[in-house]
Design a protein around this motif. Structure first.
Motif, PDB file in Angstrom:
ATOM      1  N   PHE A  66       0.847  -1.182   0.000  1.00 27.12           N
ATOM      2  CA  PHE A  66       0.000   0.000   0.000  1.00 27.12           C
ATOM      3  C   PHE A  66       0.881   1.228   0.000  1.00 27.12           C
ATOM      4  CE2 PHE A  66       0.704  -0.806   4.495  1.00 27.12           C
ATOM      5  CZ  PHE A  66       0.913   0.450   5.024  1.00 27.12           C
ATOM      6  N   GLU A  67       0.346   2.290  -0.482  1.00 24.09           N
ATOM      7  CA  GLU A  67       1.058   3.550  -0.532  1.00 24.09           C
ATOM      8  C   GLU A  67       0.542   4.442   0.582  1.00 24.09           C
ATOM      9  OE1 GLU A  67       3.468   4.940  -2.572  1.00 24.09           O
ATOM     10  OE2 GLU A  67       3.772   2.932  -3.368  1.00 24.09           O
ATOM     11  N   MET A  68       1.466   5.000   1.350  1.00 19.96           N
ATOM     12  CA  MET A  68       1.084   5.902   2.426  1.00 19.96           C
ATOM     13  C   MET A  68       0.298   7.080   1.868  1.00 19.96           C
ATOM     14  SD  MET A  68       1.052   6.109   5.548  1.00 19.96           S
ATOM     15  CE  MET A  68       2.109   6.047   6.935  1.00 19.96           C
ATOM     16  N   ALA A  69       0.683   7.563   0.693  1.00 19.78           N
ATOM     17  CA  ALA A  69      -0.014   8.688   0.084  1.00 19.78           C
ATOM     18  C   ALA A  69      -1.479   8.347  -0.184  1.00 19.78           C
ATOM     19  CB  ALA A  69       0.669   9.104  -1.202  1.00 19.78           C
ATOM     20  N   ASP A  70      -1.746   7.109  -0.600  1.00 23.19           N
ATOM     21  CA  ASP A  70      -3.125   6.690  -0.846  1.00 23.19           C
ATOM     22  C   ASP A  70      -3.937   6.702   0.441  1.00 23.19           C
ATOM     23  OD1 ASP A  70      -2.532   6.327  -3.517  1.00 23.19           O
ATOM     24  OD2 ASP A  70      -2.181   4.159  -3.300  1.00 23.19           O
ATOM     25  N   ILE A  71      -3.316   6.257   1.518  1.00 25.91           N
ATOM     26  CA  ILE A  71      -4.015   6.236   2.805  1.00 25.91           C
ATOM     27  C   ILE A  71      -4.282   7.662   3.271  1.00 25.91           C
ATOM     28  CG2 ILE A  71      -3.807   5.606   5.238  1.00 25.91           C
ATOM     29  CD1 ILE A  71      -2.290   3.119   4.311  1.00 25.91           C
ATOM     30  N   ILE A  72      -3.295   8.530   3.123  1.00 19.60           N
ATOM     31  CA  ILE A  72      -3.477   9.924   3.543  1.00 19.60           C
ATOM     32  C   ILE A  72      -4.584  10.585   2.740  1.00 19.60           C
ATOM     33  CG2 ILE A  72      -2.372  12.208   3.630  1.00 19.60           C
ATOM     34  CD1 ILE A  72       0.244  10.725   4.348  1.00 19.60           C
ATOM     35  N   THR A  73      -4.645  10.308   1.440  1.00 18.98           N
ATOM     36  CA  THR A  73      -5.685  10.937   0.619  1.00 18.98           C
ATOM     37  C   THR A  73      -7.076  10.415   0.945  1.00 18.98           C
ATOM     38  OG1 THR A  73      -5.284   9.394  -1.193  1.00 18.98           O
ATOM     39  CG2 THR A  73      -4.197  11.540  -1.334  1.00 18.98           C
ATOM     40  N   SER A  74      -7.158   9.307   1.667  1.00 21.49           N
ATOM     41  CA  SER A  74      -8.476   8.813   2.065  1.00 21.49           C
ATOM     42  C   SER A  74      -9.004   9.554   3.292  1.00 21.49           C
ATOM     43  CB  SER A  74      -8.431   7.308   2.335  1.00 21.49           C
ATOM     44  OG  SER A  74      -7.703   7.035   3.516  1.00 21.49           O
ATOM     45  N   LEU A  75      -8.159  10.368   3.921  1.00 23.46           N
ATOM     46  CA  LEU A  75      -8.582  11.172   5.070  1.00 23.46           C
ATOM     47  C   LEU A  75      -9.357  12.393   4.597  1.00 23.46           C
ATOM     48  CD1 LEU A  75      -5.231  11.268   7.098  1.00 23.46           C
ATOM     49  CD2 LEU A  75      -7.290   9.991   7.720  1.00 23.46           C
ATOM     50  N   PRO A  76     -10.180  12.971   5.472  1.00 29.89           N
ATOM     51  CA  PRO A  76     -10.824  14.251   5.128  1.00 29.89           C
ATOM     52  C   PRO A  76      -9.766  15.320   4.845  1.00 29.89           C
ATOM     53  CG  PRO A  76     -11.801  13.309   7.115  1.00 29.89           C
ATOM     54  CD  PRO A  76     -10.612  12.462   6.768  1.00 29.89           C
ATOM     55  N   THR A  77     -10.105  16.290   4.046  1.00 30.03           N
ATOM     56  CA  THR A  77      -9.175  17.324   3.597  1.00 30.03           C
ATOM     57  C   THR A  77      -8.474  18.017   4.766  1.00 30.03           C
ATOM     58  OG1 THR A  77     -10.580  17.689   1.687  1.00 30.03           O
ATOM     59  CG2 THR A  77      -8.942  19.379   2.146  1.00 30.03           C
ATOM     60  N   GLU A  78      -9.205  18.358   5.803  1.00 29.96           N
ATOM     61  CA  GLU A  78      -8.613  19.056   6.939  1.00 29.96           C
ATOM     62  C   GLU A  78      -7.532  18.196   7.608  1.00 29.96           C
ATOM     63  OE1 GLU A  78     -10.277  19.983  11.190  1.00 29.96           O
ATOM     64  OE2 GLU A  78     -11.045  21.470   9.779  1.00 29.96           O
TER      65      GLU A  78
ATOM     66  N   GLN B  52      -5.838  15.734   6.119  1.00 23.97           N
ATOM     67  CA  GLN B  52      -4.722  15.643   5.164  1.00 23.97           C
ATOM     68  C   GLN B  52      -3.815  16.860   5.312  1.00 23.97           C
ATOM     69  OE1 GLN B  52      -5.702  14.982   1.008  1.00 23.97           O
ATOM     70  NE2 GLN B  52      -7.584  13.929   1.610  1.00 23.97           N
ATOM     71  N   GLU B  53      -4.431  18.024   5.393  1.00 26.15           N
ATOM     72  CA  GLU B  53      -3.665  19.258   5.495  1.00 26.15           C
ATOM     73  C   GLU B  53      -2.804  19.257   6.763  1.00 26.15           C
ATOM     74  OE1 GLU B  53      -4.331  24.090   5.415  1.00 26.15           O
ATOM     75  OE2 GLU B  53      -6.082  22.777   5.396  1.00 26.15           O
ATOM     76  N   LEU B  54      -3.366  18.811   7.877  1.00 25.44           N
ATOM     77  CA  LEU B  54      -2.595  18.731   9.121  1.00 25.44           C
ATOM     78  C   LEU B  54      -1.382  17.814   8.967  1.00 25.44           C
ATOM     79  CD1 LEU B  54      -5.215  18.541  12.018  1.00 25.44           C
ATOM     80  CD2 LEU B  54      -3.506  20.306  11.623  1.00 25.44           C
TER      81      LEU B  54
END
Length: 165
Positions: free
Chosen positions: A104-116, A118-120
């Motif tokens: 799995f890609e960490m970036a893919d997991i992060i993008t599955s989070l809500p925008t706020e 992800q920004e944090l």
């Protein structure tokens, strides 16, 4: 002579600061090398020192302690660099651990989070901002940043655990 250079540098004379840096170059480089254990990183730390010193020289209150101030800066830079290196090693270990299972890609997991959230994550771990800096940027209390980061990291752990199954 050094005290005069320090006073001039604090007053805004960039040439005086460059002379001070040159006078203390050996000590500063050896300090950086002792912390970072390689020439490339030590040179990079010295470059960062020059930048930070130019930016913050006006904050020095006592010109007699200019050498101590420079050493403190180089140590802080080295500690910051070591933290970044540890994060890279940790991220690499996560990638290796996940390679044992379904990749799995960490970036893919992060993008599955809500925008706020992800920004944090990006501000804290990719831009290396401190909680206070994030609070100032987002115009929220620092305690709110801490609690939101805690909640976000908890959620990330759950998502990573699901991916590893």
């Amino acid at each position: 002579m050094e005290l005069d250079l320090a006073k001039r540098a604090i007053a805004g004379d960039e040439r005086a600061l460059v002379k001070l840096l040159a006078q203390h170059e050996d000590t500063l480089y050896r300090t950086a090398y002792a912390y970072l254990k390689n020439e490339h990183d030590a040179i990079e730390a010295m470059q960062e020192l020059t930048y930070r010193a130019l930016k913050k020289i006006h904050t020095v209150k006592e010109p007699t302690y200019i050498a101590t101030w420079l050493v403190r800066i180089i140590i802080n830079i080295c500690l910051d660099m070591k933290k970044k290196q540890e994060k890279l090693v940790y991220n690499h270990e996560i990638e290796l651990a996940s390679a044992d299972h379904q990749p799995f890609e960490m970036a893919d997991i992060i993008t599955s989070l809500p925008t706020e959230q992800q920004e944090l994550i990006y501000l804290k771990y990719f831009q290396d901002l401190k909680n206070g800096e994030i609070a100032h940027l987002k115009q929220i209390p620092e305690g709110t940043v801490k609690s939101r980061l805690h909640k976000t990291l908890k959620r990330l752990r759950v998502l990573i655990a699901k991916e590893e199954l």
